[in-house]
Scaffold this motif. Structure first.
Motif, PDB file in Angstrom:
ATOM      1  N   HIS A 216      -0.405  -8.980   4.181  1.00 30.69           N
ATOM      2  CA  HIS A 216      -1.040  -7.774   3.821  1.00 30.69           C
ATOM      3  C   HIS A 216      -1.107  -6.654   4.800  1.00 30.69           C
ATOM      4  O   HIS A 216      -1.703  -7.197   5.851  1.00 30.69           O
ATOM      5  N   THR A 217      -0.451  -5.788   4.844  1.00 30.32           N
ATOM      6  CA  THR A 217      -0.442  -4.333   5.918  1.00 30.32           C
ATOM      7  C   THR A 217      -0.824  -3.411   4.978  1.00 30.32           C
ATOM      8  O   THR A 217      -0.515  -3.184   3.782  1.00 30.32           O
ATOM      9  N   PRO A 218      -0.918  -2.319   5.821  1.00 26.13           N
ATOM     10  CA  PRO A 218      -1.022  -0.938   4.770  1.00 26.13           C
ATOM     11  C   PRO A 218       0.162  -0.571   4.274  1.00 26.13           C
ATOM     12  O   PRO A 218       0.105  -0.115   3.052  1.00 26.13           O
ATOM     13  N   SER A 219       1.501  -0.949   4.473  1.00 26.85           N
ATOM     14  CA  SER A 219       2.727  -0.763   3.656  1.00 26.85           C
ATOM     15  C   SER A 219       2.751  -1.722   2.512  1.00 26.85           C
ATOM     16  O   SER A 219       3.639  -1.420   1.585  1.00 26.85           O
ATOM     17  N   THR A 220       1.970  -2.970   2.410  1.00 26.64           N
ATOM     18  CA  THR A 220       2.063  -3.915   1.285  1.00 26.64           C
ATOM     19  C   THR A 220       1.096  -3.826   0.371  1.00 26.64           C
ATOM     20  O   THR A 220       1.062  -4.395  -0.653  1.00 26.64           O
ATOM     21  N   PHE A 221       0.084  -2.891   0.838  1.00 30.21           N
ATOM     22  CA  PHE A 221      -1.251  -2.681  -0.068  1.00 30.21           C
ATOM     23  C   PHE A 221      -0.844  -2.316  -1.285  1.00 30.21           C
ATOM     24  O   PHE A 221      -0.018  -1.139  -1.648  1.00 30.21           O
ATOM     25  N   HIS A 222      -1.115  -2.981  -2.401  1.00 27.37           N
ATOM     26  CA  HIS A 222      -0.624  -2.707  -3.764  1.00 27.37           C
ATOM     27  C   HIS A 222       0.720  -2.500  -4.128  1.00 27.37           C
ATOM     28  O   HIS A 222       1.432  -1.424  -4.912  1.00 27.37           O
ATOM     29  N   LEU A 223       1.578  -3.248  -3.397  1.00 27.33           N
ATOM     30  CA  LEU A 223       3.097  -3.210  -3.381  1.00 27.33           C
ATOM     31  C   LEU A 223       3.612  -3.524  -5.006  1.00 27.33           C
ATOM     32  O   LEU A 223       4.258  -2.740  -5.517  1.00 27.33           O
ATOM     33  N   MET A 224       2.743  -4.225  -5.455  1.00 24.69           N
ATOM     34  CA  MET A 224       2.906  -4.775  -6.919  1.00 24.69           C
ATOM     35  C   MET A 224       1.821  -4.153  -7.555  1.00 24.69           C
ATOM     36  O   MET A 224       0.676  -4.422  -8.098  1.00 24.69           O
TER      37      MET A 224
END
Length: 328
Positions: A216-224
């Motif tokens: 979990h990073t800012p770029s993967t938040f709610h990636l889905m």
């Protein structure tokens, strides 16, 4: 003259062998009961200690780091994920951060496969029938699940854990596909017999099973997010043993309830222990209480990594598992 012993504060109960070894090496303050520290307790610990040993249940943000005393020089995290620590602010304050990567790879990958099998073969539903005493004997059409062999598995995040999942899935006869920030080296890709997708959207639309294995990073938040979840095939399954924040949990719950997705296996949740109650009521969902890394061996190895990081720092060297903002 004997060397000053580092003051170390541990925020949660750890395996006894780990606590004993820490006590032998350092001036350690251990937790009496197995509850997370309050914010005030964390602030006090960070004022008094040379080293803090937190876990993922401790939210160490910039405000807490700003209150840290001049003594605090190392945050030796007990765990691989560091999304609960403001690493950049710590670095600005001259506080090093270390973690425990690698030791939980196989345990988490095992749990990923367990969830894939549990959802596709409807294991919890069968268990519930037995526990209710309702089983009437074998029937040709009872509790029919799906075969995992031949299915397309899409792995989102092809780091250590993603690759370990790929090796296990291949042994079950699954076709391995993946999306990652960076494509794997050709020889690694070949060894895993894995197909790379540059477009996450295109991969998502074509997979039978999607496994979330990215941090979990800012770029993967709610990636889905809702839009991307809707790209999944209605008979597809999603499994998450990584971090809950990667999936929009409300959107996932709505789709599962509406039959727009076949099932889900979750070990982590967007809001920690505050799990969407509607999610708990669904029969096509397998929920576990963040057990992915819960093996005795793994927990002890995590502790050994923490000790090595602190000891190396104490000896005047860079901790082997130091985390720097550019890694995140």
């Amino acid at each position: 003259m004997s060397k000053h012993r580092l003051s170390v504060v541990v925020t949660r109960r750890l395996p006894e062998v780990v606590e004993t070894r820490l006590s032998e090496l350092f001036d350690v303050t251990l937790r009496e009961d197995d509850t997370p520290m309050t914010r005030a307790e964390l602030a006090e610990a960070m004022k008094a200690a040379d080293v803090l040993v937190p876990t993922l249940t401790d939210e160490i943000d910039n405000a807490l780091i700003g209150q840290a005393g001049d003594r605090l020089k190392l945050i030796a995290n007990y765990g691989a994920g560091v999304d609960h620590i403001d690493v950049a602010t710590a670095r600005q304050r001259g506080i090093l951060v270390s973690n425990t990567p690698g030791v939980l790879t196989d345990d988490t990958a095992d749990m990923t496969m367990a969830l894939i099998l549990a959802v596709t073969r409807r294991i919890p539903e069968g268990l519930a029938v037995m526990q209710r005493g309702e089983w009437q004997g074998w029937a040709p059409t009872a509790l029919l699940g799906g075969r995992v062999g031949g299915r397309r598995l899409g792995i989102l995040g092809m780091g250590r854990i993603g690759q370990a999942v790929a090796r296990r899935a291949a042994a079950f006869g699954m076709q391995v596909h993946y999306h990652n920030r960076r494509r794997l080296r050709a020889e690694t890709e070949k060894a895993l017999d894995a197909t790379y997708w540059e477009s996450l959207d295109q991969m998502t639309a074509r997979m039978d099973v999607l496994s979330i294995n990215c941090p979990h990073t800012p770029s993967t938040f709610h990636l889905m997010n809702a839009r991307r979840l809707k790209l999944m095939k209605p008979d597809a399954v999603i499994v998450n043993t990584s971090r809950g924040e990667v999936i929009d949990e409300n959107a996932l719950t709505r789709m599962l309830a509406a039959g727009e997705l076949s099932g889900a296996g979750l070990d982590v949740y967007e809001h920690g222990t505050d799990v969407n109650p509607r999610l708990r009521e669904l029969r096509n969902v397998v929920l576990l209480p963040h057990m992915g890394s819960a093996t005795v061996e793994g927990r002890i190895e995590m502790g050994e990594k923490v000790i090595i990081n602190i000891k190396t720092f104490d000896d005047g060297h860079r901790p082997p598992d130091q985390v720097v903002p550019s890694m995140l």
